[in-house]
Design an enzyme around this catalytic site. Structure first.
Site, PDB file in Angstrom:
ATOM      1  N   VAL A  64       0.855  -1.190   0.000  1.00 33.15           N
ATOM      2  CA  VAL A  64       0.000   0.000   0.000  1.00 33.15           C
ATOM      3  C   VAL A  64       0.893   1.243   0.000  1.00 33.15           C
ATOM      4  CG1 VAL A  64      -1.773   1.286   1.244  1.00 33.15           C
ATOM      5  CG2 VAL A  64      -1.853  -1.223   1.197  1.00 33.15           C
ATOM      6  N   LYS A  65       0.594   2.142  -0.941  1.00 35.21           N
ATOM      7  CA  LYS A  65       1.399   3.353  -1.065  1.00 35.21           C
ATOM      8  C   LYS A  65       0.627   4.498  -0.413  1.00 35.21           C
ATOM      9  CE  LYS A  65       4.255   5.059  -4.910  1.00 35.21           C
ATOM     10  NZ  LYS A  65       4.290   5.192  -6.363  1.00 35.21           N
ATOM     11  N   VAL A  66       1.301   5.194   0.499  1.00 34.04           N
ATOM     12  CA  VAL A  66       0.651   6.327   1.181  1.00 34.04           C
ATOM     13  C   VAL A  66       1.540   7.558   1.021  1.00 34.04           C
ATOM     14  CG1 VAL A  66      -0.499   4.837   2.892  1.00 34.04           C
ATOM     15  CG2 VAL A  66       1.721   5.852   3.439  1.00 34.04           C
TER      16      VAL A  66
END
Ligand code: G3P
Length: 220
Positions: free
Chosen positions: A82-84
């Site tokens: 997951v890219k935040v």
């Protein structure tokens, strides 16, 4: 050093994965928009092409919704990362997701201080953008050098430096000299890495000389 490819084009990913050189994939909302496809469909397909980490970015900006989006993305495949974004809410979400065993890539990192925060939040990867710093006459590669040096001094920092916004092979080789763990490469830059005019002219000369011998390895 691991090579990720920075694209949401599944034909490109398939083609490059066949080289055996691709360890993962990164996408972002702009790359997904460019693909013209539905986000979840494209990300799920990418996860079937490569076994390594596939970055899929949340688009909410508040922690609660980011977390829900991250959990939904993580449920798509075991190799989803997951890219935040590197914001207070993004790092809070990073901590919650990594505590739950999900890989997280903290993106849009432009300073060493931000990279320290990402490591403290338990990020699996931090993505400093070298090309975009160069674009504003700042030194992108100096940032990679600083982060690599800082991370190497603390055993409790387990975050890998994922060099992003790479625009040319020199960015890649400089990052390798600094010991960065991962580089995410646009397909065009990965293909450029093969090229050298002396390789082309040397091969042409070898083949011309071989032709003169009239021999064939397979018919010998
Ligand atoms: O995926 C993030 C990053 O690699 C973006 O690169 O070329 O849009 O600055 P670029």
């Amino acid at each position: 050093m691991k090579f990720f490819v920075d694209t949401a084009d599944t034909d490109e990913i398939r083609d490059l994965a066949a080289t055996g050189l691709v360890d993962g994939v990164t996408t972002n909302p702009s790359l997904v928009a460019k693909s013209g496809r539905k986000f979840l469909d494209v990300v799920q397909e990418i996860c079937t092409i490569v076994d390594g980490p596939v970055s899929a970015e949340v688009t909410a900006t508040d922690h609660e919704t980011m977390l829900k989006e991250g959990q939904k993305l993580a449920a798509l495949a075991p190799n989803i990362t997951v890219k935040v974004p590197l914001t207070p809410d993004g790092l809070k979400t990073c901590k919650s997701l990594t505590d739950a065993g999900t890989m997280v890539n903290v993106t849009l990192c432009f300073s060493a201080g931000q990279a320290i925060l990402a490591a403290k939040a338990g990020a699996t990867f931090v993505s400093p953008f070298v090309g975009r710093l160069d674009d504003i006459s700042s030194d992108g590669m100096q940032l990679i050098s600083d982060i690599c040096q800082i991370y190497s001094m603390y055993d409790d920092f387990e975050t890998e430096v994922l060099v992003a916004s790479i625009r040319n092979p020199i960015h890649l080789t400089e990052a390798a000299k600094m010991g960065a763990g991962v580089a995410t490469l646009p397909p065009s830059v990965l293909r450029q890495l093969y090229k050298h005019p002396l390789t082309d002219s040397g091969l042409a000369a070898f083949l011309a000389d071989w032709e003169k011998t009239g021999q064939s390895i397979l018919d010998s």
